[in-house]
Design an enzyme around this catalytic site. Structure first.
Site, PDB file in Angstrom:
ATOM      1  N   CYS A  75       0.872  -1.189   0.000  1.00 48.95           N
ATOM      2  CA  CYS A  75       0.000   0.000   0.000  1.00 48.95           C
ATOM      3  C   CYS A  75       0.907   1.237   0.000  1.00 48.95           C
ATOM      4  O   CYS A  75       1.684   1.436   0.942  1.00 48.95           O
ATOM      5  CB  CYS A  75      -0.903   0.000   1.225  1.00 48.95           C
ATOM      6  SG  CYS A  75      -1.741  -1.574   1.463  1.00 48.95           S
ATOM      7  N   ARG A 112     -16.666   9.471   9.599  1.00 52.79           N
ATOM      8  CA  ARG A 112     -15.521   9.762  10.485  1.00 52.79           C
ATOM      9  C   ARG A 112     -14.465  10.607   9.783  1.00 52.79           C
ATOM     10  O   ARG A 112     -13.985  10.242   8.708  1.00 52.79           O
ATOM     11  CB  ARG A 112     -14.906   8.439  10.959  1.00 52.79           C
ATOM     12  CG  ARG A 112     -13.710   8.629  11.866  1.00 52.79           C
ATOM     13  CD  ARG A 112     -13.259   7.318  12.500  1.00 52.79           C
ATOM     14  NE  ARG A 112     -14.336   6.720  13.239  1.00 52.79           N
ATOM     15  CZ  ARG A 112     -14.687   5.447  13.148  1.00 52.79           C
ATOM     16  NH1 ARG A 112     -14.052   4.626  12.358  1.00 52.79           N
ATOM     17  NH2 ARG A 112     -15.680   4.982  13.864  1.00 52.79           N
ATOM     18  N   CYS A 160       1.429   3.643   3.064  1.00 53.89           N
ATOM     19  CA  CYS A 160       1.478   3.124   4.435  1.00 53.89           C
ATOM     20  C   CYS A 160       2.886   3.039   5.033  1.00 53.89           C
ATOM     21  O   CYS A 160       3.807   2.465   4.448  1.00 53.89           O
ATOM     22  CB  CYS A 160       0.822   1.760   4.496  1.00 53.89           C
ATOM     23  SG  CYS A 160       0.649   1.181   6.201  1.00 53.89           S
ATOM     24  N   CYS A 186     -10.432   1.045  18.508  1.00 51.00           N
ATOM     25  CA  CYS A 186     -10.128   0.365  17.243  1.00 51.00           C
ATOM     26  C   CYS A 186      -8.746  -0.272  17.379  1.00 51.00           C
ATOM     27  O   CYS A 186      -7.804   0.394  17.794  1.00 51.00           O
ATOM     28  CB  CYS A 186     -10.135   1.362  16.092  1.00 51.00           C
ATOM     29  SG  CYS A 186     -11.700   2.235  15.966  1.00 51.00           S
TER      30      CYS A 186
HETATM   31  N1  SAM Z   1      -3.649  -3.969   7.529  1.00 47.16           N
HETATM   32  C1  SAM Z   1      -4.985  -3.579   7.703  1.00 47.16           C
HETATM   33  C2  SAM Z   1      -5.622  -3.132   6.415  1.00 47.16           C
HETATM   34  O1  SAM Z   1      -4.941  -2.696   5.526  1.00 47.16           O
HETATM   35  O2  SAM Z   1      -6.849  -3.196   6.332  1.00 47.16           O
HETATM   36  C3  SAM Z   1      -5.201  -2.525   8.745  1.00 47.16           C
HETATM   37  C4  SAM Z   1      -4.315  -1.412   9.008  1.00 47.16           C
HETATM   38  S1  SAM Z   1      -4.353   0.040   7.975  1.00 47.16           S
HETATM   39  C5  SAM Z   1      -3.244   0.972   8.857  1.00 47.16           C
HETATM   40  C6  SAM Z   1      -5.940   0.815   8.145  1.00 47.16           C
HETATM   41  C7  SAM Z   1      -6.245   1.959   7.218  1.00 47.16           C
HETATM   42  O3  SAM Z   1      -5.555   3.130   7.619  1.00 47.16           O
HETATM   43  C8  SAM Z   1      -5.878   1.797   5.762  1.00 47.16           C
HETATM   44  O4  SAM Z   1      -6.820   1.055   5.042  1.00 47.16           O
HETATM   45  C9  SAM Z   1      -5.850   3.246   5.275  1.00 47.16           C
HETATM   46  O5  SAM Z   1      -7.124   3.605   4.781  1.00 47.16           O
HETATM   47  C10 SAM Z   1      -5.513   4.025   6.528  1.00 47.16           C
HETATM   48  N2  SAM Z   1      -4.150   4.589   6.416  1.00 47.16           N
HETATM   49  C11 SAM Z   1      -3.000   3.925   6.587  1.00 47.16           C
HETATM   50  N3  SAM Z   1      -1.936   4.746   6.375  1.00 47.16           N
HETATM   51  C12 SAM Z   1      -2.438   5.958   6.058  1.00 47.16           C
HETATM   52  C13 SAM Z   1      -1.847   7.222   5.722  1.00 47.16           C
HETATM   53  N4  SAM Z   1      -0.538   7.375   5.646  1.00 47.16           N
HETATM   54  N5  SAM Z   1      -2.665   8.264   5.480  1.00 47.16           N
HETATM   55  C14 SAM Z   1      -4.012   8.113   5.533  1.00 47.16           C
HETATM   56  N6  SAM Z   1      -4.628   6.936   5.834  1.00 47.16           N
HETATM   57  C15 SAM Z   1      -3.857   5.869   6.095  1.00 47.16           C
HETATM   58 FE1  SF4 Z   2      -1.493  -1.992   3.638  1.00 50.57          FE
HETATM   59 FE2  SF4 Z   2      -0.448  -0.851   5.788  1.00 50.57          FE
HETATM   60 FE3  SF4 Z   2      -2.663  -2.404   6.063  1.00 50.57          FE
HETATM   61 FE4  SF4 Z   2      -0.288  -3.489   5.481  1.00 50.57          FE
HETATM   62  S1  SF4 Z   2      -0.830  -2.383   7.362  1.00 50.57           S
HETATM   63  S2  SF4 Z   2      -2.248  -3.936   4.469  1.00 50.57           S
HETATM   64  S3  SF4 Z   2       0.705  -1.959   4.173  1.00 50.57           S
HETATM   65  S4  SF4 Z   2      -2.499  -0.459   4.959  1.00 50.57           S
END
Ligand code: SAM
Ligand code: SF4
Length: 355
Positions: free
Chosen positions: A58, A262, A61, A98
């Protein structure tokens, strides 16, 4: 009261999104007052129960193992630590916890068993629990339901069309499949997206179309603004103007009047006046944090005290946990996407009204 619709067209959504800003906010505020207690704000605390080393790519991320980012990874947190953070949050007024794990998908075994135990423990404290753990099988969704999970977060993140430019290690359809598996249980859905990923207005409209033509709608839709993380491919993306955030929230509110919208990642960069505009436009949920970190230190969050002071200033109170009970009424309802005929949608609505 306007009807709750699941058959929005792309053209209708685009026309709402393009409404002159103050008109749009006014309309969203009117809808909000018909379906929600507009003086209530849900305050959530996000806990990263497993941080970093995620195999997914992603491109926004901080936790992807593909990029050199300024965060420290950490293995699955002990239940005691989770309970301690949840208890501090509850003392500060938080009503929803969460729990996020940097996993591609849940694996059966001792780690998942520990997460189920955390869900039970925090739910027993009287808090709504949401988990975001990656992809799930039907059996895993059922076990989370049995543990008392209130919500499962799985964001679609962007439009189906833009998805593969942001993530290549899974497909948009994979996300929808997990959402459908969760929908077969009593667990509510939390699913939204991010703006600032280099998407077009058409992509934003398409993402909102996917969410607003689900039947039922996700009970919670987070609108995140990209937090630019050094080392990720999107680190130098242009900033999202505050009025785009307001526009997304107002459009989501008009399309899905009954849900929680949200204002999630990116809130720390908005002034209180800009946040207030988002709340007028229909946002009624925020993340807050004692350590000013939303999930990892790459994504900042306002603190409990400053948020409480802001809510006091705006004359708002915190939405209690389980306000609508533990919503089991959607059990077994499939998600219908936009390509489903309106006859089928009406039939599904009629069936859900009877049950
Ligand atoms: N691994 C799981 C997944 O991807 O569903 C959960 C964790 S992930 C951190 C949850 C959400 O946080 C992601 O789907 C994304 O929408 C949001 N997110 C993560 N990093 C971000 C960033 N740098 N800026 C904005 N939203 C972010
Ligand atoms: Fe994607 Fe980050 Fe969730 Fe991993 S933790 S699946 S890299 S959003």
């Amino acid at each position: 009261m306007p009807e709750i619709r699941h058959n929005w067209t792309i053209e209708e959504i685009r026309s709402i999104y393009d409404t002159p800003l103050l008109e749009l906010v006014f309309r969203a505020a009117q809808v909000q007052r018909q379906f929600q207690d507009s003086r209530e704000m849900q305050v959530c605390k996000l806990i990263s129960i497993k941080t970093g080393k995620c195999p997914e790519d992603c491109s926004y991320c901080a936790q992807s193992s593909r990029y050199e980012t300024p965060i420290e990874s950490a293995p699955l947190m002990d239940k005691c630590k989770v309970m301690e953070i949840a208890s501090r949050a509850q003392d500060a007024g938080v009503t929803r916890i969460c729990m996020g794990a940097a996993w591609r998908a849940v694996k059966d075994g001792s780690q998942f068993d520990r997460v189920l135990d955390m869900v039970k423990g925090v739910t027993d404290m009287g808090l709504e629990v949401c988990c975001t753990l990656g992809m799930l099988t039907e059996d895993q969704a059922r076990r989370l339901d049995e543990a008392g999970l209130y919500a499962y977060n799985h964001n679609i993140d962007t439009s189906r069309e833009h998805y593969e430019t942001i993530i290549t290690t899974r497909t948009f359809q994979d996300r929808i499949d997990t959402l459908n598996r969760v929908r077969k249980t009593n667990v509510t859905l939390c699913s939204g997206g991010i703006i600032g990923l280099g998407e077009s207005v058409e992509d934003r409209v398409s993402m909102l179309h996917t969410l607003s033509t689900m039947n039922p709608h996700p009970e919670s839709v987070p609108i995140n603004v990209l937090a630019k993380v050094p080392g990720t491919p999107l680190a130098d993306n242009p900033d999202v103007p505050w009025d785009d955030v307001v526009r997304m929230i107002a459009t989501a509110r008009i399309l899905m009047p009954e849900i929680v919208v949200r204002l999630a990642a990116g809130r720390a960069k908005l002034s209180q006046a800009e946040q207030a505009m988002c709340f007028m436009a229909g946002a009624n949920s925020i993340f807050s944090s004692d350590d000013k970190i939303m999930l990892t230190k790459a994504v900042p969050s306002p603190g409990y005290d400053e948020d409480q002071a802001m809510l006091d200033k705006l004359g708002m109170t915190i939405r209690p946990s389980f306000k609508n009970g533990h919503p089991r009424e959607h059990a077994g309802q499939p998600i219908h996407l936009g390509d489903v005929s309106s006859e089928a949608l009406n039939e599904a609505q009629a069936t859900s009204a009877q049950t």
